[in-house]
Design a protein around this motif. Sequence first.
Motif, PDB file in Angstrom:
ATOM      1  N   LYS A   1       0.898  -1.170   0.075  1.00 28.69           N
ATOM      2  CA  LYS A   1      -0.131  -0.130   0.069  1.00 28.69           C
ATOM      3  C   LYS A   1       0.762   1.233   0.283  1.00 28.69           C
ATOM      4  CE  LYS A   1      -4.220   2.187   2.329  1.00 28.69           C
ATOM      5  NZ  LYS A   1      -4.594   2.131   3.445  1.00 28.69           N
ATOM      6  N   GLU A   2       1.874   1.238   0.853  1.00 28.11           N
ATOM      7  CA  GLU A   2       2.648   2.489   0.931  1.00 28.11           C
ATOM      8  C   GLU A   2       3.500   2.730  -0.285  1.00 28.11           C
ATOM      9  OE1 GLU A   2       3.500   4.633   3.179  1.00 28.11           O
ATOM     10  OE2 GLU A   2       5.229   5.638   2.325  1.00 28.11           O
TER      11      GLU A   2
ATOM     12  N   ASP B   1       2.735   1.380  -3.458  1.00 31.58           N
ATOM     13  CA  ASP B   1       1.802   1.232  -4.678  1.00 31.58           C
ATOM     14  C   ASP B   1       2.411  -0.146  -5.284  1.00 31.58           C
ATOM     15  OD1 ASP B   1       0.531   3.809  -4.015  1.00 31.58           O
ATOM     16  OD2 ASP B   1       2.195   4.838  -5.142  1.00 31.58           O
TER      17      ASP B   1
ATOM     18  N   TYR C   1      -3.055   9.198  -8.812  1.00 31.51           N
ATOM     19  CA  TYR C   1      -3.027  10.241  -7.967  1.00 31.51           C
ATOM     20  C   TYR C   1      -2.583  11.542  -8.362  1.00 31.51           C
ATOM     21  CZ  TYR C   1       1.627   8.488  -7.308  1.00 31.51           C
ATOM     22  OH  TYR C   1       2.755   8.214  -7.287  1.00 31.51           O
TER      23      TYR C   1
ATOM     24  N   TYR D   1      -0.148  14.615  -7.029  1.00 36.97           N
ATOM     25  CA  TYR D   1       0.832  14.882  -5.845  1.00 36.97           C
ATOM     26  C   TYR D   1       1.138  16.373  -5.819  1.00 36.97           C
ATOM     27  CZ  TYR D   1       4.639  14.033  -8.952  1.00 36.97           C
ATOM     28  OH  TYR D   1       5.543  14.267  -9.960  1.00 36.97           O
TER      29      TYR D   1
ATOM     30  N   ASP E   1       1.879   9.549   1.556  1.00 39.54           N
ATOM     31  CA  ASP E   1       0.519   9.663   1.366  1.00 39.54           C
ATOM     32  C   ASP E   1      -0.359  11.101   1.548  1.00 39.54           C
ATOM     33  OD1 ASP E   1      -1.369   7.879   0.218  1.00 39.54           O
ATOM     34  OD2 ASP E   1      -2.441   8.315   2.195  1.00 39.54           O
ATOM     35  N   ARG E   2       0.304  11.642   2.638  1.00 36.30           N
ATOM     36  CA  ARG E   2      -0.293  13.123   2.789  1.00 36.30           C
ATOM     37  C   ARG E   2      -0.014  14.158   1.829  1.00 36.30           C
ATOM     38  NH1 ARG E   2      -0.848  15.039   7.699  1.00 36.30           N
ATOM     39  NH2 ARG E   2      -1.122  17.108   6.811  1.00 36.30           N
TER      40      ARG E   2
ATOM     41  N   ARG F   1      -0.224  13.355  -1.547  1.00 35.94           N
ATOM     42  CA  ARG F   1      -0.928  12.910  -2.543  1.00 35.94           C
ATOM     43  C   ARG F   1      -2.672  12.973  -2.272  1.00 35.94           C
ATOM     44  NH1 ARG F   1       0.426   6.769  -3.951  1.00 35.94           N
ATOM     45  NH2 ARG F   1       0.058   5.948  -2.095  1.00 35.94           N
TER      46      ARG F   1
ATOM     47  N   LYS G   1      -6.385  16.890   3.990  1.00 32.13           N
ATOM     48  CA  LYS G   1      -4.827  16.851   3.456  1.00 32.13           C
ATOM     49  C   LYS G   1      -3.829  17.849   4.026  1.00 32.13           C
ATOM     50  CE  LYS G   1      -5.107  12.439   1.156  1.00 32.13           C
ATOM     51  NZ  LYS G   1      -4.091  11.679   1.036  1.00 32.13           N
TER      52      LYS G   1
END
Lengths: 409, 409
Positions: free
Chosen positions: A185-186, A188, B41, B43, B59-60, B62, B401
């Motif tokens: 998940k982290e 992709d 996504y 980013y 992840d924050r 994107r 976010k």
Amino acid sequence: MNKPKILILGAGYGGMISATKLPKYLGKNEATITLVNKHNYHYQSTWLHEPAAGTLPADRARILIKDVIDTNRVEFIQDTVTLINKDENKVVLEKSGEIDYDYLIISLGFESATFGIKGMKENGLAIENLNSVRQIREHIEYQFSCYHCTEKKEDERLNIVVGGGGFTGVEFLGELANRIPELCKEYDIDRKLVRIINVEGSPSILPMFDKELVAYAISRLESKGVEFKFGYLIKECLGNKVIIEKKSTKETEEIMAGTVVWTGGVRGNHIVEDSGFDVVRGRVNVTNQLRVPGYDNIFVIGDCANTPDPNSDRPYPTTAQITIQQALYLSKNMPKVLNGEDYEPFVFNNMGTVASLGHGDAIGIIFGKTKLKGTSAAAMKKIIDDRYLLKLGGIGLVLKKGKLNLLSK
Amino acid sequence: MNKPKILILGAGYGGMISATKLPKYLGKNEATITLVNKHNYHYQSTWLHEPAAGTLPADRARILIKDVIDTNRVEFIQDTVTLINKDENKVVLEKSGEIDYDYLIISLGFESATFGIKGMKENGLAIENLNSVRQIREHIEYQFSCYHCTEKKEDERLNIVVGGGGFTGVEFLGELANRIPELCKEYDIDRKLVRIINVEGSPSILPMFDKELVAYAISRLESKGVEFKFGYLIKECLGNKVIIEKKSTKETEEIMAGTVVWTGGVRGNHIVEDSGFDVVRGRVNVTNQLRVPGYDNIFVIGDCANTPDPNSDRPYPTTAQITIQQALYLSKNMPKVLNGEDYEPFVFNNMGTVASLGHGDAIGIIFGKTKLKGTSAAAMKKIIDDRYLLKLGGIGLVLKKGKLNLLSK
């Protein structure tokens, strides 16, 4: 005035229990107690599969030594043992020089043993100590982070080969299988691209458990995506692959893998062998009073000792459980040792064994015959882990570093 | 019936603002809108220094594209552009084949430019996209995890060389200086062993700011342990070191470093050049209406465009701020474009610039002349970051976010 000096080498399970229990059996004027360890912390070597996989912060698996020992009674020296001079009752330390003792407790723990497998020492990683497991965790994560950064995607980079299907290997497989989906998940990455492959020479895993429990463990791990190669030996470990050989046919094949973790064997700390003790795989054949033959003032406990099992031709297996019992036994009998009195031989009381298969799952045998699997075994595993902390540092330590959610966190 | 087809390439700042704003200026029957991007996504490329250092979860930085665009109005195709066939009004995609357009908005963003520095592409890491910054973060952490695992401790392994003292380089240095103490704690490493070295060819950093603010930035970063090598060029990047040359004397020296991050230059996406557009450093010299000369139906915005500045001989610098304004300008004028009407030239309205120096610290100029430094500048930086999210996805996106603690988290 000349109090006997007791020197403990190593702050693993044996050293830490000795350092915390000896002061309870010996008065302040009966002996001085010194503990030497290369780090300022004690770590739980039976938990290492978790920080190795990244499912537990490494810091949770360690305890500062001075937070647990009574520094009024035990002197702690942070230093590395380089040699035990057993004939002169001295120990040589890397920084502090020589230190003498009247009684020595060697509890220097285990090292990974690669049995001369070509390239394993250089290219494989071992679940050995806190440093090595942090490296394993980061090595795997680094491989994942590189995946989308190369011109051509190298799926093999994501593969992880685990050599050995013993206790540590299987517990690591369980954690790893839980960790991989998080890493996917982290970064992709499709989970299907990642292979976890266990290579084991014997026809199955976990020889200490019966068939039913082993079958359960295999099926649970397979359902989490672990592949097993039973009856195969790792012949060579290269930077990006292992060469394995089918024992029955001697045919070889290659498995491409960005990470190889070796859990296939351990031996006693090399310091013991280097110091001229008679050893088998780095372990001293101690007497049933845990003494080194010919050296009545030197005791070896834990992974550097082969301890005679009165009911068997073979020594007891080396485990944390037996080490803790040895340290308790020795602490209790130390007043007799100091007085030159005889004491009862050591007998191991097997409380049972539980192997984790990852969060919430495990197999175990307790009270000699009760079989457990799944959540009940996993709960028992946590109880065992916390019970040790309770023994070592009381309820405060359990709350701080324990695994049961005793407080709502 | 034959609605004009608007095709947007790339979901960076330019592409995302276009894809969210065009539907507000064009009715459902006036045009179809398609967005192509290689990831699912978007980013924040101006935040990349944070996940690169590990101070913000990747992840924050994107946002899932379909969480922001109106999928009733905009068709999203996840695919990689391989070629723009500008004479046939077609774009070639890696998986989906050809797609045609009537109007094309090229917003394919930047790439790292290493200006032929030997070994930099192979051995250096670039703050380029989410994949590359996760690799930087993990590369550094892996180096730290290896430190205690080698026979001889290799201090150089811990050194980090950052090439380039522009915006990205300095913002990365600020985050890195905050991150290193955490890494030292995690891996039991003395902070004094770790060097962060910035190599910059010019005599100072951040040419867009005045001397007072630059002096503040240098002093703050030095106090956090950053070393500056001004007036030095990186001549070669090897696996474990860089060779630098003093510009004034041409003398060379080596800096050993386990990690080299190159932030010294960017260029437009290579696809634009590969497609036969006239480019300078991968950028098309667009008209003051952001059109490609000779191709009235093709617009280039953001880092693939050199946009004329009416008050200067040189084009505007490429920044997120200008890209967002270009996308808004183009969205607003698209009805006129479709009707063949003329429209006003693009003029950049400089709202100011804030460069972060790590958590809670920054320097900035706003409203053309107001200088900020320290916490006020840092707060302004967060406001800028959140203002973009507000523009893109409304208050919900800011809460999810954003960087300001609008809700108690």
